[in-house]
Design a protein around this motif. Sequence first.
Motif, PDB file in Angstrom:
ATOM      1  N   GLN A   1       0.838  -1.213   0.000  1.00 15.09           N
ATOM      2  CA  GLN A   1       0.000   0.000   0.000  1.00 15.09           C
ATOM      3  C   GLN A   1       0.867   1.254   0.000  1.00 15.09           C
ATOM      4  N   ARG A   2       1.954   1.224   0.771  1.00 15.23           N
ATOM      5  CA  ARG A   2       2.841   2.387   0.833  1.00 15.23           C
ATOM      6  C   ARG A   2       3.531   2.614  -0.504  1.00 15.23           C
ATOM      7  N   LEU A   3       3.950   1.543  -1.143  1.00 17.51           N
ATOM      8  CA  LEU A   3       4.587   1.668  -2.458  1.00 17.51           C
ATOM      9  C   LEU A   3       3.615   2.218  -3.490  1.00 17.51           C
ATOM     10  N   GLU A   4       2.350   1.830  -3.365  1.00 13.31           N
ATOM     11  CA  GLU A   4       1.339   2.353  -4.281  1.00 13.31           C
ATOM     12  C   GLU A   4       1.069   3.834  -3.990  1.00 13.31           C
ATOM     13  N   GLU A   5       0.987   4.199  -2.712  1.00 20.40           N
ATOM     14  CA  GLU A   5       0.713   5.592  -2.344  1.00 20.40           C
ATOM     15  C   GLU A   5       1.795   6.539  -2.845  1.00 20.40           C
ATOM     16  N   THR A   6       3.015   6.069  -2.893  1.00 28.21           N
ATOM     17  CA  THR A   6       4.132   6.907  -3.334  1.00 28.21           C
ATOM     18  C   THR A   6       4.454   6.715  -4.815  1.00 28.21           C
TER      19      THR A   6
END
Length: 237
Positions: free
Chosen positions: A54-59
């Motif tokens: 999720q963090r990789l997608e958010e960034t």
Amino acid sequence: MSESAVAATVGYDELATLKLVALDGGRSGPVKVSCSGLADRLDVSNQTASRRLQRLEETDFIDREVVADGQWITITDAGESALRREYADYRRIFETPSVVVLEGEVTGGMGEGRHYISLPGYMEQFTERLGYEPFPGTLNVTLDDDAVRTRAGMSALDAVPIDGWEDDERTFGPATCYAAVIEAGDASYDPVHIIVPERTHHDESQLEIIAPEKLRDELDLADGDTITVRVEEAEFE
């Protein structure tokens, strides 16, 4: 958000996750990933693996499509750039390159280089730190595929920093200048510097090169001509 700011929000745990996705083929296209399988490889819980994705997608380091039995993940240009920075760091640890050789084609620019290079806040630093006053414009080069991969080695070379500055109207970002020699056929030219602004619309396949004179005239270059750029350790004047 600038590339450096985005990168700062992604930690080593997320980068380790991104590396596994890349090893599975995520650089070249969508790859099927399950949180449970990823969690086993990372030795973390399913929830932790899911949070990292999720963090990789958010960034914007990955694009993903969640389906019933997993998710399809593709590494974005920003994600690949992050991996290249990690790769360059490891090369710097284990290798000591003195020259990075890049090949590419001369291309037309959008005219922005002429404006920014001529600004006094930059020009004063160029003159002091590079030892010459650059021609007001850049030579733009599109790297071939091998050179795009090789470019990561530039970060292991000493370079000349150009500080950011501001006037009454706006703030101008910093840049890094890598010393180089250009070879075109039997001719060569130096000194030149590859200028890499911290904030740029160019991707890793694009180079902007500055020099004391107009390189197109000095080397009789036209769009589509192939040149070799030898990037070397920079020295302060």
